[in-house]
Design a protein around this motif. Structure first.
Motif, PDB file in Angstrom:
ATOM      1  N   UNK A  66     -15.045  44.673 132.407  1.00 44.78           N
ATOM      2  CA  UNK A  66     -14.791  44.154 131.162  1.00 44.78           C
ATOM      3  C   UNK A  66     -15.704  44.988 130.265  1.00 44.78           C
ATOM      4  N   UNK A  67     -17.102  45.226 130.500  1.00 44.30           N
ATOM      5  CA  UNK A  67     -17.860  46.097 129.760  1.00 44.30           C
ATOM      6  C   UNK A  67     -19.162  46.297 130.547  1.00 44.30           C
ATOM      7  N   UNK A  89     -26.195  36.619 128.710  1.00 48.66           N
ATOM      8  CA  UNK A  89     -25.645  35.480 127.995  1.00 48.66           C
ATOM      9  C   UNK A  89     -24.751  35.863 127.086  1.00 48.66           C
ATOM     10  N   UNK A  90     -25.007  36.868 126.159  1.00 46.35           N
ATOM     11  CA  UNK A  90     -24.336  37.257 124.968  1.00 46.35           C
ATOM     12  C   UNK A  90     -22.727  37.556 125.768  1.00 46.35           C
ATOM     13  N   UNK A  91     -22.770  38.456 126.630  1.00 50.90           N
ATOM     14  CA  UNK A  91     -21.602  39.041 127.295  1.00 50.90           C
ATOM     15  C   UNK A  91     -20.883  38.117 128.150  1.00 50.90           C
ATOM     16  N   UNK A 113     -20.745  34.916 126.956  1.00 51.57           N
ATOM     17  CA  UNK A 113     -20.171  34.102 125.829  1.00 51.57           C
ATOM     18  C   UNK A 113     -18.614  35.065 125.490  1.00 51.57           C
ATOM     19  N   UNK A 114     -19.057  36.435 125.597  1.00 51.80           N
ATOM     20  CA  UNK A 114     -17.808  37.168 124.842  1.00 51.80           C
ATOM     21  C   UNK A 114     -16.662  37.270 126.085  1.00 51.80           C
ATOM     22  N   UNK A 115     -17.040  37.182 127.441  1.00 53.16           N
ATOM     23  CA  UNK A 115     -16.053  37.346 128.490  1.00 53.16           C
ATOM     24  C   UNK A 115     -16.444  36.075 129.475  1.00 53.16           C
TER      25      UNK A 115
END
Lengths: 907, 336
Positions: free
Chosen positions: B174-175, B191-193, B195-197
């Motif tokens: 994904x990233x 944590x951020x990623x 939330x994004x994926x």
């Protein structure tokens, strides 16, 4: 209150009023603009803050996308930290979708206490370009207004300060300008006008500007000028009349009917014996005496009433000092009516002295007339006595000179005889020459005396005949040249061509010029003597000629310049005194007067003198025509004429013979009267020329003898004499001579006489310009020949030696070549031979030599010379020699004979 | 002589160079080499001075091992070029530019006989291979947190991951985020990623620290997914043993030992140039997971002093072909 202020204001100066009004106006305008500016600034700053917040939010929205995508907290913090320098920044919060706040800067101030501007922007990111942007978070920017408000306060202070300063500057500037441009000039103007009004007319207002006040000042000045001008004029005019009044020579006064003086000037006071007018007025008015007796006053007013004025009334009155005085009075009435004026105003002049003088003059006049009559008689007697004395003097001089002359004739004759009989004794010859010269000098003296006597006695007569001026000058030149050369003085003759022959007394003219020339040479030790003639005006049949003799001699002091024309007056130093007769200038002066001119002298001591005179003389038609039509005479038409020349002096004889031979005459010579008589009878010549003075049978005797023997068959006989005395001429003519020639005989004179008496038809040479070459090493001879021939109008080239001479001769091909026999490099004979070999025969070669022997002549002829001239060369004969030479081309046979004649003549 | 850029005791720059040394000593001992270690303490200027000093030594050492720490190897090679000692570069290769300037092994600098580096991509590759196996049939959704993009090893490790995903033919990355190798960064990114994926099931970290940080974020979300790291250090081993991390690619710190082996063989006349070339890129990484963690810890980490590296020597065990430095052989040998 306002009334009071209004009152005060109304009384205040223009300046104050303007300043108060301006203060109110400026306060209103400044207050309004300050409010406006501050309000605008506030709105603008708020707008800017909002814009800034939006810009920061936009910027972060874009720039944070990548870091937020990559969850790069440090990058986000770095970006936010970069904003920290922004003073407005309150707080920035970055949130991620689904996660919450990722990064948040700490608020700088409590957000609640500050007014804030908040802007939020979503953060979007597209992982790949083809993907639609995905919202991954949000950024919120909070800007506080603290900084803006603080800035606004500063701006407000700035604006207020600026407006305050501007207002103060404008107000102060206006104050100063008004003061300088309006108040001060007006105050000055006021002061100027005040001073003018006070009478100070010289005061002026300075004009400092070109505005209304400046122009007002100018006009005030102009007004002041006019005022001063008119006041000045008034004062001047008053002063002028006051001066006239005070300085008048005549007394001026005003007198009333009671005989009292109203006014009197100083002259009036003096006239009446007072020192001042006040004294006069006091004496006359206060003393009660009056100026005149009341009867006289009444009479004056009566006259005024009748005539309106008093003219030249003579009155006798008594002066203050008791002396009686005569006065002349002129007056007119003033004031009242014309018939009855209040007082009279008049002039009074003292005529006492004149009155007395007139009487004296009358007394003297009669006496004077007697004296004059007596003196006139005395003068008449004196004049008569003087005239008698003068006549007696002339007679005496004539007598005494006659007595002097007789023995002198004997001396001269004896001297001549001696010289002729024993020429070899050198000392004797020198002594004899001295005797002769002295004798001649004495003779000149006597002649001059006689002439003066003749003139003074009024018996002088001019013997006018045709005179060729050019010939005359040539003669003079030749005569003076020797003496000039002896003194090493340059002699220059200036006789322009084209001077016509004139009718004049040639002898007297020559006498005058000779005398002047003699003096010029005598008084000149170095430099030059220049003499000549120039026509000044031409008229029909006559010409005015100016004759002059100019020298660079000692000159004559101005004081002597008139005296030198008196008899026996000489100028210059004593050394030269004995050399002149002292009569020359007197005689010349008188002779010129007799000829109708006036002898003038211009002289400067030490620089030289110029004697000149002008004569108006008729033009001689005969000679003019002859001169105009042809060149010089070459020969005559017809057979050769035989002429007998009788003269005891060989030199004289030869001169005549040479001349005659040049023109193809055959000549017989006779040494005395007896020989002449014999030869004449045997040879029967066409004409006889005989000297008057000869030993044995003299000329006159010969004349009488021939006349007697031949009668009507007698050929023309012309008498010659060196004596210019008129007596000789008369005697000769009386003895039977057809004509008389004075020696020295000129060529032209001789030819004229021969032509007349032999009735010859002359052949003239065409007047051509000849090209002449002179080959001569002696500079003087070269110059003499060159000068003479150039003067005669020929072109002359010179060469100093044989080589150059030959070159020039061959290259230039001149008509005539003079060749010196004694050249340094080559003998003249060889030169002639050399030229003859290479040049054509048309060239005339003339030998110049010091030897005149027969062998020399033969040698010259053999070398190819045409003419053989023996030095010294007579410059007078050169032109005719030259002019006759091309005759070889025109009349070849004639010319050849002429040249051979010249050769034999020079022997 | 080994010019060690690190410190003799751990002071905060990580345990790496100390661990490298700890494996080089048994390697030298087992092969009969005399090893002297000079610590530069991460000061490359000091390291340069040490190189100068070694170059001036008489008698010179037989061999000098260098590291291109902060690109200082170029100058060290030049300094030592005049020394009779043979030179070997390890761990970090010269950059392409440095090679352009001074040439390759045995060219201008004749005594530079070879280079030994780790095949970093293999670490990512074998880790992913293991995690796929653990995931079973589920579609793999991968998040990667690698190091900073300027360090070659972080890109190489990520490339290894990508290689395996491509080879497997399934799953999706994904990233891939870039991190700063730290625990905190790993946690926040994860944590951020996450939330994004939210569908992610594999997270890997380019080192153990980031992997452990990510593990914390995963646990905070109470999500269930596999987290793998690369490094094989003590704390990772502990986490694997406790069931935290799924796996860790280990063995990187053995590069020094391998250099000792190559030198030993060279000294004995077996030139490694004939067995894989002068520039050896060595494949030896070993995935430590819940099944082998205890043995690995016991054999390799706890008893490193006793490790016998003679089995890797071609001089002692004559065999054709390239060197085989697989750790499995050591782990298994220790077992026997």
């Amino acid at each position: 209150m306002s009334n009071l202020r209004g009152l005060r204001l109304r009384k205040a100066t223009l300046h104050t009023k303007l300043m108060v009004a301006l203060a109110i106006l400026i306060a209103v305008v400044a207050g309004g603009s300050a409010t406006f500016l501050i309000e605008r600034e506030r709105a603008q700053r708020l707008l800017e803050l909002e814009g800034r917040a939006a810009r920061i939010a936009d910027l972060l929205g874009h720039s944070l996308a990548q870091p937020l995508w990559n969850v790069d907290g440090k990058a986000i913090e770095r970006q936010l930290a970069a904003l920290a320098s922004n003073p407005d920044l309150g707080e920035v919060t970055v949130t991620a979708v689904g996660y919450g706040t990722v990064v948040s800067t700490r608020p700088r101030r409590s957000a609640e206490t500050s007014r804030t501007v908040v802007r939020a922007r979503p953060i979007e990111y597209a992982q790949f370009e083809s993907f639609p942007p995905q919202r991954i978070g949000e950024v919120t920017v909070v800007l506080t207004r603290d900084e803006t408000d603080a800035g606004l306060i500063r701006a407000r202070q700035g604006i207020l300060t600026m407006i305050g300063v501007v207002v103060l500057a404008i107000y102060a500037g206006t104050y100063v300008l008004l003061k300088r441009m309006v108040r001060t000039p007006i105050t000055r103007l006021e002061a100027t006008v005040d001073r003018l009004a006070a009478g100070d007319l010289d005061t002026r207002c300075p004009v400092e500007s070109n505005d209304e006040i400046g122009r007002l000042a100018e006009r005030v000045n102009v007004m002041a000028d006019r005022l001063r001008e008119s006041t000045g004029q008034l004062r001047d005019s008053e002063q002028k009349y006051r001066d006239i009044f005070d300085n008048a020579v005549e007394g001026i006064f005003q007198l009333d009917r009671h005989g009292r003086l109203r006014e009197a000037n100083p002259a009036m006071a003096w006239l009446l014996g007072f020192t001042t007018p006040d004294a006069l007025l006091a004496a006359v008015n206060d003393g009660g005496t009056g100026l005149l007796p009341s009867a006289d006053v009444a009479a004056l007013f009566e006259t005024l009433a009748e005539k309106g004025e008093i003219t030249d009334r003579e009155i006798e009155l008594t002066r203050y000092d008791g002396v009686r005085a005569w006065v002349k009075l002129n007056a007119r009435g003033v004031g009242g009516s014309p018939v009855r004026p209040d007082y009279l105003e008049g002039f009074m002049a003292d005529i006492t002295a004149r009155k007395h003088a007139l009487e004296e003059v009358r007394a003297h006049r009669d006496q004077l007339e007697d004296t004059v009559r007596q003196r006139t008689n005395e003068l008449r007697e004196a004049k008569e006595r003087a005239e008698i004395a003068s006549r007696a003097k002339s007679a005496f001089i004539a007598n005494i000179s006659h007595e002097l002359r007789t023995p002198l004739n004997g001396i001269l004759g004896f001297a001549q005889v001696l010289r002729a009989t024993n020429p070899s004794g050198e000392r004797l010859a020198a002594g004899l020459s001295t005797i002769q010269r002295s004798g001649e000098h004495l003779l000149t003296l006597i002649n001059d005396l006689l002439d003066i006597a003749k003139v003074e006695a009024g018996h002088f007569e001019l013997q006018e005949d045709a005179v060729d001026v050019a010939t005359l000058f040539n003669e003079l030149y030749a005569t003076v040249l020797l003496e000039a050369e002896r003194k090493k003085v340059r002699l220059i003759v200036e006789c322009p061509r084209g001077i016509p022959a004139v009718v004049a007394d040639a002898r007297r003219l020559r006498q005058v010029l000779m005398n002047l020339l003699g003096n010029a040479v005598k008084f000149t030790d170095e430099g030059e003597v220049r003499f000549g003639v120039e026509p000044t005006t031409y008229a029909t049949g006559s010409v005015r000629l100016r004759f002059y003799v100019q020298d660079t001699g000692i000159g004559i002091p101005e004081s002597d310049q008139q005296r030198i024309f008196e008899p026996f007056e000489q100028s210059g130093d004593l050394r030269r005194r004995g050399q002149g007769t002292g009569l020359g200038l007197t005689l010349s002066h008188q002779l010129v007067q007799q000829m109708g001119g006036r002898l003038d002298v211009v002289s400067q001591l030490g620089r030289g003198s110029t004697f000149s005179f002008e004569l108006t003389v008729p033009v001689s038609e005969m000679r003019e025509a002859a001169a105009a039509t042809a060149g010089p005479i070459v020969t005559y038409v017809g057979p050769r004429q035989l002429i007998l020349v009788a003269d005891d002096v060989e030199m004289n004889r030869r001169v005549i013979c040479d001349m005659l031979k040049l023109y193809r005459f055959e000549v017989i010579e006779a040494r005395d009267g007896h020989e002449a008589l014999e030869l004449t009878l045997s040879r029967k010549p066409s004409l006889v020329l005989t000297d008057v003075w000869m030993p044995g049978l003299d000329g006159l005797g010969l004349l009488r003898e021939l006349r007697q023997r031949l009668g009507a068959q007698c050929m023309p006989i012309i008498a010659l004499s060196a004596s210019a005395a008129e007596d000789d001429r008369q005697e000769a003519l009386a003895a039977g001579a057809v004509d008389f020639l004075a020696k020295p005989v000129t060529q032209d004179e001789l030819l004229v006489k021969l032509g007349t008496h032999l009735q010859l038809q002359w052949i003239h040479a065409s007047r051509e310009r000849r090209r002449v070459l002179v080959i001569e090493d002696n500079e003087d001879v070269r110059a003499l020949v060159q000068l003479t021939l150039e003067e005669a109008g020929h072109s002359v080239a010179v060469a100093e030696d044989a080589r150059r001479g030959i070159e020039t001769a061959l290259s230039e091909r001149p008509d005539i070549v003079f060749i010196d026999i004694g050249l340094p490099d080559l003998s003249g004979y060889e030169v002639a031979r050399s030229i003859r070999e290479r040049a054509d025969a048309g060239m005339t070669l003339i030998a110049l030599t010091g030897y005149g022997e027969k062998t020399d002549r033969d040698r010259a002829t053999a070398a190819g010379f045409d003419v053989h001239l023996v030095k010294p060369i007579d410059p007078l004969t050169l032109p005719s020699l030259i002019e006759s030479s091309p005759a070889r081309q025109i009349h070849r046979s004639v010319a050849e004979k002429s040249i051979s004649g010249a050769q034999s003549g020079a022997a | 002589v080994f010019l060690n850029p690190g410190e003799p005791v751990e002071r905060g720059t990580g345990p790496y160079w100390r661990m490298v040394t700890s494996f080089m000593r048994p390697a030298a001992r087992s092969l009969g080499l005399d090893l002297e270690v000079l610590y530069a303490e991460r000061d490359h200027l000091l390291m340069l001075r040490q190189a100068e000093e070694v170059a001036r030594r008489t008698p010179a050492p037989d061999y000098v091992i260098l590291v291109n720490e902060k690109l200082a190897a170029q100058q060290m090679l030049r300094s030592l070029a005049r020394s009779p000692a043979r030179l070997v570069l390890m761990h970090n290769d010269l950059t392409a530019e440095q090679r352009r300037e001074i040439g390759n092994e045995r060219e201008h600098i004749r005594n530079w006989i070879g280079t030994a580096t780790t095949d970093a991509a293999r670490g990512g590759y074998i880790l992913t291979e293991y995690l796929y196996r653990r995931l079973g049939d589920r579609e793999p959704r991968i998040l990667g947190i690698t190091g900073d993009p300027n360090t070659p090893v972080s890109m190489e490790r990520a490339d290894g991951v990508k290689d395996y995903v491509a080879r497997a033919g399934r799953g999706r990355i994904d990233q891939l985020a870039f991190g700063d190798w730290s625990y905190a960064d790993g946690e926040r990114k994860a944590a951020v990623l996450l939330a994004r994926y939210p569908d992610t099931n594999i997270i890997w970290g380019a080192n153990d620290s980031m992997a452990l940080g990510a593990l914390r974020a995963v646990r905070a979300r109470q999500a269930s997914m596999l987290v793998g790291g690369i490094g094989g250090f003590w704390d990772a081993m502990t986490s694997v043993a406790e069931g935290g991390l799924a796996a860790s690619s280990a063995g990187d710190y053995l590069i020094g030992a391998w250099a000792i082996v190559l030198l030993h063989d060279y000294h004995r006349g077996v030139d490694f140039a004939a067995h894989g070339g002068v520039n050896q890129k060595l494949d030896y990484m070993y995935v430590v997971h819940r099944d082998n963690v205890a043995r690995f810890d016991d054999v390799v980490l706890k008893r490193s002093e006793d490790l016998d590296f003679r089995l890797y020597s071609k001089a002692l065990n004559r065999a054709p072909g390239a060197y085989d430095f697989r750790l499995a052989r050591l782990v298994e040998a220790g077992n026997s």
